[in-house]
Write a protein that holds these residues in place. Structure first.
Motif, PDB file in Angstrom:
ATOM      1  N   GLN A 102      -3.748  -2.138 -11.660  1.00 26.77           N
ATOM      2  CA  GLN A 102      -4.683  -2.022 -10.651  1.00 26.77           C
ATOM      3  C   GLN A 102      -4.146  -1.453  -9.312  1.00 26.77           C
ATOM      4  O   GLN A 102      -3.156  -2.164  -8.851  1.00 26.77           O
ATOM      5  N   THR A 103      -4.675  -0.274  -8.875  1.00 28.83           N
ATOM      6  CA  THR A 103      -3.998  -0.031  -7.423  1.00 28.83           C
ATOM      7  C   THR A 103      -5.306   0.045  -6.592  1.00 28.83           C
ATOM      8  O   THR A 103      -6.463   0.290  -7.013  1.00 28.83           O
ATOM      9  N   ASP A 104      -4.797  -0.246  -5.382  1.00 29.59           N
ATOM     10  CA  ASP A 104      -6.382  -0.290  -4.341  1.00 29.59           C
ATOM     11  C   ASP A 104      -5.685   0.218  -2.749  1.00 29.59           C
ATOM     12  O   ASP A 104      -4.633   0.003  -2.592  1.00 29.59           O
ATOM     13  N   ASN A 105      -6.772   0.723  -2.151  1.00 30.17           N
ATOM     14  CA  ASN A 105      -6.125   1.271  -0.918  1.00 30.17           C
ATOM     15  C   ASN A 105      -6.672  -0.180   0.182  1.00 30.17           C
ATOM     16  O   ASN A 105      -7.471  -0.251   0.915  1.00 30.17           O
ATOM     17  N   MET A 106      -5.819  -0.999  -0.133  1.00 31.59           N
ATOM     18  CA  MET A 106      -5.834  -2.357   0.559  1.00 31.59           C
ATOM     19  C   MET A 106      -4.400  -3.254   0.509  1.00 31.59           C
ATOM     20  O   MET A 106      -3.608  -3.019  -0.599  1.00 31.59           O
ATOM     21  N   VAL A 127       4.897  -7.648  -5.704  1.00 37.63           N
ATOM     22  CA  VAL A 127       4.422  -8.049  -4.296  1.00 37.63           C
ATOM     23  C   VAL A 127       5.068  -7.081  -3.182  1.00 37.63           C
ATOM     24  O   VAL A 127       6.196  -6.830  -3.152  1.00 37.63           O
ATOM     25  N   GLY A 128       3.937  -6.487  -2.426  1.00 31.77           N
ATOM     26  CA  GLY A 128       4.478  -5.615  -1.305  1.00 31.77           C
ATOM     27  C   GLY A 128       4.895  -6.385  -0.082  1.00 31.77           C
ATOM     28  O   GLY A 128       4.584  -7.736   0.009  1.00 31.77           O
ATOM     29  N   PHE A 129       5.373  -5.726   0.932  1.00 32.06           N
ATOM     30  CA  PHE A 129       5.813  -6.550   1.969  1.00 32.06           C
ATOM     31  C   PHE A 129       5.032  -6.053   3.114  1.00 32.06           C
ATOM     32  O   PHE A 129       4.357  -4.964   3.112  1.00 32.06           O
ATOM     33  N   ASN A 131       0.732  -1.252   0.030  1.00 35.85           N
ATOM     34  CA  ASN A 131       0.059  -0.058  -0.010  1.00 35.85           C
ATOM     35  C   ASN A 131       0.700   1.291   0.072  1.00 35.85           C
ATOM     36  O   ASN A 131       0.269   2.418   0.216  1.00 35.85           O
ATOM     37  N   SER A 132       2.140   1.264  -0.432  1.00 26.90           N
ATOM     38  CA  SER A 132       2.932   2.254  -0.366  1.00 26.90           C
ATOM     39  C   SER A 132       2.929   3.028  -1.537  1.00 26.90           C
ATOM     40  O   SER A 132       3.355   4.271  -1.558  1.00 26.90           O
ATOM     41  N   GLY A 133       2.121   2.498  -2.517  1.00 25.03           N
ATOM     42  CA  GLY A 133       2.201   3.323  -3.766  1.00 25.03           C
ATOM     43  C   GLY A 133       2.980   2.922  -4.753  1.00 25.03           C
ATOM     44  O   GLY A 133       3.235   3.589  -5.863  1.00 25.03           O
ATOM     45  N   ASN A 178       6.825   8.603  -0.325  1.00 22.38           N
ATOM     46  CA  ASN A 178       5.663   8.848  -1.151  1.00 22.38           C
ATOM     47  C   ASN A 178       4.575   9.446  -0.273  1.00 22.38           C
ATOM     48  O   ASN A 178       4.501   9.557   0.703  1.00 22.38           O
ATOM     49  N   LYS A 179       3.512   9.736  -1.116  1.00 19.89           N
ATOM     50  CA  LYS A 179       2.340  10.438  -0.434  1.00 19.89           C
ATOM     51  C   LYS A 179       2.621  11.768  -0.056  1.00 19.89           C
ATOM     52  O   LYS A 179       2.092  11.885   1.103  1.00 19.89           O
ATOM     53  N   GLU A 180       3.395  12.586  -0.386  1.00 23.44           N
ATOM     54  CA  GLU A 180       3.875  13.623   0.146  1.00 23.44           C
ATOM     55  C   GLU A 180       2.570  14.569   0.483  1.00 23.44           C
ATOM     56  O   GLU A 180       2.585  15.383   1.163  1.00 23.44           O
ATOM     57  N   ASP A 181       1.519  14.461  -0.406  1.00 22.19           N
ATOM     58  CA  ASP A 181       0.468  15.214  -0.360  1.00 22.19           C
ATOM     59  C   ASP A 181      -0.531  15.029   0.728  1.00 22.19           C
ATOM     60  O   ASP A 181      -1.346  15.863   1.052  1.00 22.19           O
ATOM     61  N   LYS A 182      -0.169  14.008   1.441  1.00 22.91           N
ATOM     62  CA  LYS A 182      -1.138  13.599   2.591  1.00 22.91           C
ATOM     63  C   LYS A 182      -0.385  14.532   3.781  1.00 22.91           C
ATOM     64  O   LYS A 182      -1.038  14.542   5.002  1.00 22.91           O
ATOM     65  N   ILE A 183       0.738  15.094   3.771  1.00 15.85           N
ATOM     66  CA  ILE A 183       1.334  15.804   4.758  1.00 15.85           C
ATOM     67  C   ILE A 183       1.224  17.209   4.545  1.00 15.85           C
ATOM     68  O   ILE A 183       1.874  17.921   3.425  1.00 15.85           O
ATOM     69  N   ILE A 200       7.708  12.521  -2.820  1.00 14.86           N
ATOM     70  CA  ILE A 200       7.117  12.668  -3.841  1.00 14.86           C
ATOM     71  C   ILE A 200       5.728  12.263  -3.579  1.00 14.86           C
ATOM     72  O   ILE A 200       5.411  11.925  -2.619  1.00 14.86           O
ATOM     73  N   SER A 201       4.794  12.624  -4.729  1.00 16.79           N
ATOM     74  CA  SER A 201       3.547  11.932  -4.620  1.00 16.79           C
ATOM     75  C   SER A 201       3.259  11.470  -5.990  1.00 16.79           C
ATOM     76  O   SER A 201       3.290  11.861  -7.184  1.00 16.79           O
ATOM     77  N   ALA A 202       3.224  10.135  -5.776  1.00 18.77           N
ATOM     78  CA  ALA A 202       2.912   9.332  -7.125  1.00 18.77           C
ATOM     79  C   ALA A 202       1.571   9.434  -7.752  1.00 18.77           C
ATOM     80  O   ALA A 202       1.489   9.617  -9.108  1.00 18.77           O
ATOM     81  N   LEU A 203       0.648   9.911  -6.911  1.00 14.58           N
ATOM     82  CA  LEU A 203      -0.646   9.987  -7.179  1.00 14.58           C
ATOM     83  C   LEU A 203      -0.704  11.482  -8.227  1.00 14.58           C
ATOM     84  O   LEU A 203      -1.383  11.483  -9.115  1.00 14.58           O
ATOM     85  N   SER A 250       2.623   0.444  -7.502  1.00 13.76           N
ATOM     86  CA  SER A 250       1.954   0.282  -8.458  1.00 13.76           C
ATOM     87  C   SER A 250       1.567   1.633  -9.227  1.00 13.76           C
ATOM     88  O   SER A 250       1.664   2.029 -10.298  1.00 13.76           O
ATOM     89  N   THR A 251       1.103   2.585  -8.190  1.00 14.74           N
ATOM     90  CA  THR A 251       0.686   4.051  -8.715  1.00 14.74           C
ATOM     91  C   THR A 251       1.749   4.813  -9.189  1.00 14.74           C
ATOM     92  O   THR A 251       1.703   5.361 -10.367  1.00 14.74           O
ATOM     93  N   LEU A 252       3.205   4.501  -8.647  1.00 17.87           N
ATOM     94  CA  LEU A 252       4.187   5.272  -9.264  1.00 17.87           C
ATOM     95  C   LEU A 252       4.577   4.473 -10.807  1.00 17.87           C
ATOM     96  O   LEU A 252       4.967   5.218 -11.533  1.00 17.87           O
TER      97      LEU A 252
HETATM   98  N1  LIG Z   1      -2.523  10.522  -1.451  1.00 20.20           N
HETATM   99  C1  LIG Z   1      -1.691   9.676  -2.087  1.00 20.20           C
HETATM  100  N2  LIG Z   1      -2.077   8.482  -2.287  1.00 20.20           N
HETATM  101  C2  LIG Z   1      -1.551   7.669  -2.952  1.00 20.20           C
HETATM  102  C3  LIG Z   1      -0.288   7.972  -3.597  1.00 20.20           C
HETATM  103  N3  LIG Z   1       0.309   7.103  -4.229  1.00 20.20           N
HETATM  104  C4  LIG Z   1      -0.586   5.909  -3.974  1.00 20.20           C
HETATM  105  N4  LIG Z   1      -1.613   6.293  -3.380  1.00 20.20           N
HETATM  106  C5  LIG Z   1      -2.785   5.575  -2.896  1.00 20.20           C
HETATM  107  O1  LIG Z   1      -2.416   4.499  -2.073  1.00 20.20           O
HETATM  108  C6  LIG Z   1      -3.082   3.491  -2.321  1.00 20.20           C
HETATM  109  C7  LIG Z   1      -2.155   2.169  -2.417  1.00 20.20           C
HETATM  110  O2  LIG Z   1      -1.550   2.389  -3.767  1.00 20.20           O
HETATM  111  P1  LIG Z   1      -0.900   1.030  -4.792  1.00 20.20           P
HETATM  112  O3  LIG Z   1      -0.369   1.906  -6.089  1.00 20.20           O
HETATM  113  O4  LIG Z   1      -1.858   0.092  -4.899  1.00 20.20           O
HETATM  114  O5  LIG Z   1       0.324   0.588  -3.676  1.00 20.20           O
HETATM  115  P2  LIG Z   1       1.152  -0.495  -3.760  1.00 20.20           P
HETATM  116  O6  LIG Z   1       2.603  -0.071  -3.030  1.00 20.20           O
HETATM  117  O7  LIG Z   1       1.263  -1.062  -5.130  1.00 20.20           O
HETATM  118  O8  LIG Z   1       0.526  -1.832  -2.651  1.00 20.20           O
HETATM  119  P3  LIG Z   1       0.432  -3.319  -3.132  1.00 20.20           P
HETATM  120  O9  LIG Z   1       0.403  -3.732  -4.329  1.00 20.20           O
HETATM  121  O10 LIG Z   1      -0.472  -3.727  -2.148  1.00 20.20           O
HETATM  122  O11 LIG Z   1       1.930  -3.868  -2.306  1.00 20.20           O
HETATM  123  C8  LIG Z   1      -4.027   3.796  -3.465  1.00 20.20           C
HETATM  124  O12 LIG Z   1      -5.273   3.982  -2.823  1.00 20.20           O
HETATM  125  C9  LIG Z   1      -3.481   4.802  -4.110  1.00 20.20           C
HETATM  126  O13 LIG Z   1      -4.258   5.518  -4.720  1.00 20.20           O
HETATM  127  C10 LIG Z   1       0.057   9.284  -3.568  1.00 20.20           C
HETATM  128  O14 LIG Z   1       1.134   9.906  -3.904  1.00 20.20           O
HETATM  129  N5  LIG Z   1      -0.835  10.271  -2.513  1.00 20.20           N
END
Ligand SMILES: Nc1nc2c(ncn2[C@@H]2O[C@H](COP(=O)(O)OP(=O)(O)OP(=O)(O)O)[C@@H](O)[C@H]2O)c(=O)[nH]1
Ligand SMILES: [Mg+2]
Length: 414
Positions: A221-225, A251-253, A205-207, A315-320, A339-342, A209-211
Motif C-alpha cells: 500500500q502506498t499513500d501520500n502521507m 519504515v521511512g525516516f 513519502n519518498s516513494g 525519485n519523482k522526476e516527473d514532478k520536475i 527516476i520516476s518509480a510511479l 514502496s512505489t519503487l
Molecule cells: N509524481 C510521483 N509520485 C510518486 C512517485 N513515486 C511515488 N510517488 C507518490 O508518493 C507517495 C508516497 O509513495 P510511497 O511509495 O508510499 O512512499 P514511501 O517512501 O514508501 O513512504 P513511507 O512508507 O511513508 O515511508 C504516493 O502518493 C506515491 O504515489 C513518482 O515517481 N512520481
C-alpha cells in the motif's frame, strides 16, 4: 474526529538545519492528518530558551488555552518533545490533553502496525514513553480519556496501571527477543543461499514502496502521507544477468525521528543494517530534498551504516519540468540518478547501477568441480553467472562470476 490546536516550535537548531517555520508547520500538519486528527488552528512560537517548567512562557500557555477554548479543541499537540513535568504543568493550565511530537508519531505508528512484530515494537515504545510520565496511580492517562496518545496498536487502549505496564513491558521485551531471533535465523538461511540484500531507505513519502511495487509487483500500500509503511516487505528480484537479489522496503525516516523509535524498531531496522547495498530514495520534487537527505543520514549514522555502499536515487522526476533544476540536482547529489518509480522511467539505469555495485561484491572463479558435486554446481548456476563450462568426464570445469558468499561455500567445501 478530535480537534487539535498545534503548537509549532521553531528552535535555533531547526533554523540551523535550514528548515523554515512553513516547512516545519507543513510537515507537522501532515503528521496530524496521518493521525486522523483535525488541526483546528496552529500557533507558531520562535524560541531561544526552553522553560523547564512549562516549555514556553506562562503568557504563551495562557494564549494557547484561550485559542483551545475558542476552537473547542480536545487536544494540544506540540511539534517538539516535552518532558513529563512540562506536559503535566501545561495540562493543568490548559485543562485538556496535551501531547508532544514523539507521542504524535507513536500514535501514527500504532495505527499502522499490522504485523505481530510491528505491534510489539510500537506498544513497547509507547509504554516505555508513558511509564516515567504516569503519576503513582496512573491518574494522568486515565484522566486523558481516549483518542490520540492513548491508543495502542490495533486500536486497543493503552494500559494505564503502572504495575501492569511494568510486567507488560517485560513480556513485550521477551516477545521482541524471540522475534529478533527468528529474523536473524531467517536472514542466516537467506545468507546460506547467498542472496544479496538491497535495502530501500529514505525519507518518509519518498516513494520506496512505489519503487518496490514497480520492480516486483509487491502490491504494498502506498499513500501520500507520512509513515504509510511500518512493516518490512522483502521481495526477490532477478537481475538481467540472472543473479537474484532481495529488496527490502521498510519504515521511512523523518527530520528528528525520535531516538526511542529507532531503538524500538531495532528488529525491523536490522534488515537495513544487514543489507549489502543501500538504495537511498529521495523525493526530488520536494523543496526540502537536501534537508530530507540530511535527516536520513542522521538516522543512517545512528544505525552505524553510513559506510555501506549507497546508491542515491532522485525519485519523482516527473514532478520536475525544469531541465536546469534537474541538472542542478544531479550536480548537487553526487553520483545520483533521476527516476520516476510511479511512471517506471529510468528504472533500467538504476538496475545497471545496482549491478555494477554488486560487481564489487562478487568474485570471478575458475574451478574444477568433481562431477558428482551437484550441490555446488547448482549453487553456482543459481546465484552466479557462468561464463564457461567444459565437461571433462569425472569433473566439470567452470568459469563464473559468483557472489562472495558463494565463494566462501566453494572454498569451504572443495
Ligand atoms: N509524481 C510521483 N509520485 C510518486 C512517485 N513515486 C511515488 N510517488 C507518490 O508518493 C507517495 C508516497 O509513495 P510511497 O511509495 O508510499 O512512499 P514511501 O517512501 O514508501 O513512504 P513511507 O512508507 O511513508 O515511508 C504516493 O502518493 C506515491 O504515489 C513518482 O515517481 N512520481
Ligand atoms: Mg512505504
Amino acid at each position: 474526529m478530535e480537534r487539535a490546536v498545534g503548537v509549532i516550535i521553531i528552535t535555533e537548531k531547526i533554523k540551523k538545519d535550514n528548515w523554515s517555520a512553513g516547512d516545519i508547520s507543513g510537515e507537522f500538519s501532515e503528521l496530524v492528518r496521518s493521525a486522523r486528527v483535525k488541526l483546528a488552528e496552529t500557533v507558531v512560537c520562535n524560541i531561544k530558551e526552553i522553560s523547564s517548567s512549562l516549555f514556553l512562557g506562562k503568557g504563551k500557555i495562557d494564549e494557547i488555552r484561550l485559542i483551545a477554548e475558542e476552537q473547542d479543541a480536545d487536544v494540544i499537540i506540540f511539534s517538539e518533545d516535552l518532558n513529563g513535568t512540562q506536559q503535566r504543568n501545561i495540562e493543568e493550565i490548559v485543562g485538556i490533553k496535551t501531547i508532544d511530537r514523539t507521542q504524535l508519531i507513536l500514535d501514527i505508528f500504532a495505527r499502522r502496525a499490522k504485523s505481530g512484530e510491528g505491534k510489539i515494537q510500537v506498544e513497547l515504545a509507547q509504554l516505555e514513553y508513558l511509564l516515567p510520565r504516569l503519576s503513582g496511580d496512573g491518574v494522568m492517562l486515565s484522566r486523558l480519556g481516549g483518542g490520540i496518545g492513548t491508543r495502542g496498536p490495533g486500536e486497543q487502549k493503552l494500559e494505564v496501571d503502572r504495575r501492569r505496564i511494568r510486567s507488560k513491558v517485560a513480556r513485550l521485551k521477551k516477545d521482541l527477543d524471540s522475534v529478533a531471533k527468528q529474523r536473524s535465523m531467517r536472514r542466516k538461511k537467506r545468507d546460506r543461499f547467498s542472496v544479496l540484500n538491497i535495502a530501500l531507505v529514505g525519507y518518509t513519502n519518498s516513494g520506496k514502496s512505489t519503487l518496490l511495487n514497480a520492480l516486483t509487483g509487491a502490491g504494498i500500500q502506498t499513500d501520500n502521507m507520512p509513515f504509510s509503511t511500518l512493516d518490512p516487505t522483502i521481495r526477490k528480484y532477478t537481475l538481467p544477468n540472472n543473479q537474484s537479489v532481495l529488496f527490502t522496503d521498510t519504515v521511512g525516516f523523518i527530520y528528528k525521528l525520535p531516538h526511542s523509535l529507532v531503538e524500538a524498531f531495532k528488529a525491523t531496522l536490522e534488515e537495513v543494517v544487514e543489507a549489502d547495498l543501500i538504495v537511498h530514495l529521495l523525493d526530488a520534487g520536494h523543496p526540502k530534498v537536501r534537508e530530507q537527505r540530511d535527516a536520513t543520514y542522521v538516522v543512517l549514522d545512528e544505525l552505524k551504516i553510513k559506510d555501506k555502499p549507497i546508491i542515491t536515487v532522485l525519485n519523482k522526476e516527473d514532478k520536475i519540468d525544469d531541465v536546469f533544476l534537474k541538472r542542478r540536482l544531479l550536480k548537487d547529489f553526487k553520483d545520483s540518478l533521476l527516476i520516476s518509480a510511479l511512471n517506471k522511467t529510468n528504472i533500467d539505469e538504476l538496475i545497471d547501477r545496482i549491478m555494477s555495485h554488486l560487481g564489487g561484491l562478487t568474485t570471478f572463479v575458475r574451478i574444477d568441480l568433481p562431477a558428482d558435486n551437484m550441490r555446488l554446481l547448482h549453487l553456482i548456476y543459481k546465484h552466479g553467472v557462468v561464463k564457461k563450462r567444459i565437461d571433462k568426464g569425472t569433473s566439470v570445469y567452470i568459469e563464473a562470476q559468483v557472489p562472495q558468499q558463494v565463494m566462501k561455500i566453494i572454498e569451504r567445501d572443495i
